[in-house]
Scaffold this motif. Structure first.
Motif, short mmCIF file in Angstrom:
data_model
loop_
_atom_site.label_atom_id
_atom_site.label_comp_id
_atom_site.label_asym_id
_atom_site.label_seq_id
_atom_site.Cartn_x
_atom_site.Cartn_y
_atom_site.Cartn_z
N VAL A 56 30.36 36.70 19.62
CA VAL A 56 28.91 36.48 19.60
C VAL A 56 28.28 37.04 18.32
N GLU A 88 31.46 46.14 12.25
CA GLU A 88 32.41 46.15 13.37
C GLU A 88 33.20 47.45 13.30
N LYS A 89 33.22 48.16 14.42
CA LYS A 89 33.88 49.47 14.37
C LYS A 89 35.40 49.37 14.40
N ASP A 109 39.14 31.92 26.47
CA ASP A 109 39.98 30.85 25.91
C ASP A 109 39.33 29.47 26.03
N LEU A 110 38.23 29.36 26.79
CA LEU A 110 37.53 28.06 26.87
C LEU A 110 36.33 28.07 25.91
N LEU A 113 28.02 51.73 14.01
CA LEU A 113 26.62 52.14 14.13
C LEU A 113 26.58 53.43 14.95
N ASN A 153 44.80 42.47 33.54
CA ASN A 153 45.37 41.33 32.80
C ASN A 153 46.60 41.80 32.04
N ASP A 202 27.52 39.78 25.58
CA ASP A 202 27.88 40.68 26.68
C ASP A 202 27.00 41.92 26.71
N MET A 260 31.27 34.10 26.90
CA MET A 260 31.06 33.95 25.46
C MET A 260 30.19 32.74 25.16
N ASN A 261 30.41 31.65 25.89
CA ASN A 261 29.63 30.44 25.60
C ASN A 261 28.15 30.68 25.79
C1 LIG Z 1 39.91 37.54 31.27
C2 LIG Z 1 38.68 37.03 30.60
C3 LIG Z 1 38.59 35.69 30.30
C4 LIG Z 1 37.44 35.17 29.71
N1 LIG Z 1 37.38 33.83 29.45
C5 LIG Z 1 36.26 33.32 28.89
C6 LIG Z 1 36.20 31.94 28.54
O1 LIG Z 1 37.17 31.19 28.73
N2 LIG Z 1 35.04 31.47 27.96
C7 LIG Z 1 33.98 32.30 27.74
O2 LIG Z 1 32.94 31.81 27.25
N3 LIG Z 1 34.03 33.62 28.02
C8 LIG Z 1 35.14 34.15 28.58
N4 LIG Z 1 35.21 35.48 28.83
C9 LIG Z 1 34.08 36.37 28.44
C10 LIG Z 1 34.12 36.64 26.93
O3 LIG Z 1 35.37 37.15 26.55
C11 LIG Z 1 33.01 37.60 26.55
O4 LIG Z 1 31.80 37.10 27.08
C12 LIG Z 1 32.90 37.72 25.02
O5 LIG Z 1 34.03 38.32 24.48
C13 LIG Z 1 31.66 38.53 24.66
O6 LIG Z 1 31.55 38.55 23.27
P1 LIG Z 1 30.62 39.63 22.56
O7 LIG Z 1 30.78 39.35 21.10
O8 LIG Z 1 29.28 39.62 23.17
O9 LIG Z 1 31.25 41.05 22.95
P2 LIG Z 1 32.66 41.65 22.61
O10 LIG Z 1 33.69 40.59 22.53
O11 LIG Z 1 32.88 42.76 23.58
O12 LIG Z 1 32.50 42.27 21.14
C14 LIG Z 1 31.71 43.42 20.92
C15 LIG Z 1 32.15 44.04 19.58
O13 LIG Z 1 31.25 45.07 19.20
C16 LIG Z 1 31.99 46.12 18.61
N5 LIG Z 1 31.17 47.34 18.68
C17 LIG Z 1 30.77 47.99 19.81
N6 LIG Z 1 30.01 49.06 19.49
C18 LIG Z 1 29.91 49.09 18.13
C19 LIG Z 1 29.27 49.97 17.21
N7 LIG Z 1 28.52 51.03 17.62
N8 LIG Z 1 29.39 49.74 15.89
C20 LIG Z 1 30.14 48.68 15.44
N9 LIG Z 1 30.78 47.82 16.29
C21 LIG Z 1 30.66 48.02 17.62
C22 LIG Z 1 33.25 46.16 19.45
O14 LIG Z 1 34.31 46.82 18.77
C23 LIG Z 1 33.53 44.67 19.67
O15 LIG Z 1 34.35 44.13 18.68
C24 LIG Z 1 36.36 36.03 29.42
C25 LIG Z 1 36.44 37.38 29.72
C26 LIG Z 1 37.59 37.88 30.30
C27 LIG Z 1 37.66 39.36 30.62
#
Ligand SMILES: Cc1cc2nc3c(=O)[nH]c(=O)nc-3n(C[C@H](O)[C@H](O)[C@H](O)COP(=O)(O)OP(=O)(O)OC[C@H]3O[C@@H](n4cnc5c(N)ncnc54)[C@H](O)[C@@H]3O)c2cc1C
Length: 583
Positions: free
Chosen positions: A35, A54-55, A66-67, A160, A219, A321, A334-335
């Protein structure tokens, strides 16, 4: 962990000496998960300057999503990265069937056939189709896109630590994790894409509400080159295992080749901590016999249904998230986060460009929170369907009673989960029905809106205000969606009128980026219903009519509304430490 499993970023590529205090940008994005990458990339694609922090070092310990949904693929089309998604290493010939079983060597209870990616066609409602592209393949595609945008700099291993906001800027303290040095970065806006445990959200004191914890799940990614040769069932993307106490595990083809992800679904009561030997025994149970497997990673995680009570405060916003957690049963986490990112990105960009007002930013929460509630509730419903199969105590019993149970369970899963596998309306049917920046032309009943929101499957393309502008293939083989993107676009299906000319003239006068596109296509004209449709830079309809607004004042009101130029009080100065110490 293998190379394929590890998505490695080019650490510090943009600045070997790390982030400098003198450095600034219009937006600081915290977190380079999918995201954060999408938001930072989209902002820079719109011409804005962004610092992305990114930390971690960018390695993916274990791919989650994966979708890549159809709407996200439409954004990828806009960003010009569809070919990159299609070129990732997932086997595009691998079938995507969902298969319900006792064990892979035991009884098949039912099957939902689904085509491989090469065999699947884009539906008539979109120029794109969904893709199977797990996070360890998709994040590098987004990283490449983001890094190719001139206005973006990315810093890995940079965290951060705290931020202070005033009425005109956010001052952030960040730590270079390689050297331990602290820097201060001042930006007009900060967006936290820092994931489900968002420290920024916590520091702002924003609560998450919903059903909360749903399961403690584990998992495990394992490698087994010949897994499908070990059983007699036709290959599937997802195998779902039902035992005497219900559905207990799934195994999915995480690269369509030799990597598999087993999820031990669990429950909300017992927090389990499996050893590798226990996990292997569970995989053997799923197959129905022992086999050689290499465990690559184990990830215990908590499945939850939670949505934030607010999506930010002042100049600090939450995205992905950080503001909603959903069961992955639906592939929407993620979508939905990428949908948030595109919504927020054009609004921040419009305010930074000077043509929009703060009310535009307030509409981010008003528009996106109902979508988060919609998808989280839908996804929990899918989890319940999966878990609450009819009584399966005798499912492994041979003979007529066992046959009857297997038939009932198979039918319940095949029917009940269809809405998860064919959820087009969850991806394309997200309509902003109560937005302060849209100008609605019809009064809608709450009942009608509820029916539309609760239908996961049947997407009805429409130019109703708030909807995603529908796709039509035009005569020059472009999609109507290809004309949307950075600017407002006015689709004209009839000759212009003096009132419409007034709309265009006012936009020009107020420096609102507007493109006018005449469309001579009977199918598009019929689908779009009205002679003139104004579409926002995120592809949603802002206004429509058979003529322009009825007076000069009404034209001005239209632009004042869609650009959020109503007066909003800035929030007071506020200091937050994301390590939890408020000063
Ligand atoms: C088993 C499983 C299957 C899934 N399948 C799907 C799917 O098929 N399709 C779908 O749409 N979603 C799916 N999801 C959900 C999806 O993985 C999440 O919604 C998505 O990863 C969220 O992305 P994000 O970038 O918001 O957060 P995250 O992926 O959690 O990334 C947050 C990032 O912020 C960084 N961060 C945190 N704090 C700090 C800080 N203070 N300073 C710097 N960096 C920091 C972290 O290191 C991390 O890299 C699935 C989830 C699971 C558990």
């Amino acid at each position: 962990m293998t190379d394929e499993h590890r998505a490695k970023s080019a650490n510090g590529e943009h600045s070997p000496q790390g982030l400098q205090s003198s450095q600034s940008a219009e937006v600081l994005v915290v977190g380079a998960g999918p995201v954060g990458l999408a938001l930072a990339g989209d902002l820079a694609w719109r011409g804005h300057s962004v610092i992305l922090l990114e930390k971690s070092d960018g390695s993916i310990f274990q791919p989650k999503m994966d979708l890549v949904g159809i709407r996200t693929m439409e954004f990828c089309r806009k960003w010009g990265i569809v070919a990159d998604v299609e070129a990732t290493a997932y086997d595009r010939e691998y079938p995507q069937d969902n298969v319900y079983l006792t064990t892979l060597k035991g009884h098949e209870l039912g099957r939902q056939p689904m085509p491989s990616m090469n065999a699947e066609l884009a539906p008539p409602e979109s120029p794109q189709k969904r893709e199977r592209c797990p996070q360890n393949f998709f994040d590098p595609v987004l990283q490449k896109f983001a890094r190719s945008q001139a206005g973006l700099v990315t810093y890995y291993q940079t965290e951060l630590i705290e931020f202070v906001q005033s009425s005109d800027a956010v001052s952030s303290t960040v730590k270079d994790m390689k050297t331990g040095e602290m820097r201060t970065v001042v930006t007009p806006y900060l967006v936290a894409c820092d994931g489900g445990k968002s420290a920024v959200r916590e520091s702002l004191g924003i609560a998450m509400k919903g059903r909360g914890l749903l399961t403690y799940t584990t998992n495990v990614i394992f490698k087994c080159a010949n897994f499908n040769a070990l059983h007699d069932k036709a290959p599937g993307y997802r195998y779902m295992f039902v035992g005497p106490t219900g559905t207990w595990a799934t195994i999915v083809a995480i690269n369509g080749r030799d990597h598999w992800r087993m999820s031990i679904i669990g429950n909300a009561q017992e927090k389990t901590n499996y050893t590798h030997d226990e996990l292997k025994a569970l995989a053997h149970r799923a197959l129905g016999a022992p086999f050689e497997m290499e465990i690559l990673s184990v990830l215990p995680w908590q499945r939850a249904e939670l949505v934030a009570e607010s999506y930010g405060q002042g100049r600090v916003f939450l995205c992905g998230d950080a503001c909603h957690l959903t069961s992955p049963t639906g592939g929407l986490g993620m979508n939905t986060g990428i949908g948030d990112a595109v919504d927020l990105s054009w609004k921040l960009g419009a305010v930074l460009s000077g043509y929009a007002g703060p009310a535009l930013l307030n509409s981010y929460f008003v528009e996106r929170q109902p979508i988060a509630k919609r998808i989280t509730q839908f996804s929990t419903g899918n989890l319940e369907t999966l878990k609450k199969v009819p009584s399966s105590a005798k499912i492994e019993e041979e003979g007529p009673e066992g046959d009857r149970v297997r038939l009932a369970v198979g039918e319940a899963l095949c029917e009940g989960l269809k809405r998860e596998w064919f959820s087009l309306n969850m991806h394309l049917g997200n309509r902003y029905t109560n937005s302060p920046i849209n100008v609605y032309d019809e009064v809608e009943s709450a009942e009608d809106q509820a029916i539309e929101f609760n239908d996961a499957v049947h997407y009805r393309p429409s130019s109703r205000v708030g909807a995603r502008a529908p796709h039509v293939w035009l005569s020059d083989n472009t999609s109507t969606l290809d004309w949307l993107g950075r600017d407002f676009v006015l689709f004209c299906f009839a000759s212009s009128t003096p009132r419409i000319e007034d709309v265009v003239r006012t936009a020009k006068h107020w420096k609102i980026p507007l493109q006018v596109r005449e469309i001579h296509h009977a199918g598009a004209k019929a689908l779009y219903e009205k002679a003139f449709v104004l579409i926002r830079p995120d592809g949603h309809v802002a206004w429509r009519g058979d003529d322009g607004p009825s007076s000069e004042q009404a034209v001005q009101d239209l632009w004042l509304t869609v650009c959020g130029r109503t007066h909003v009080k800035e929030s007071a100065s506020n200091r937050s430490s994301i390590s939890g110490v408020h000063s």
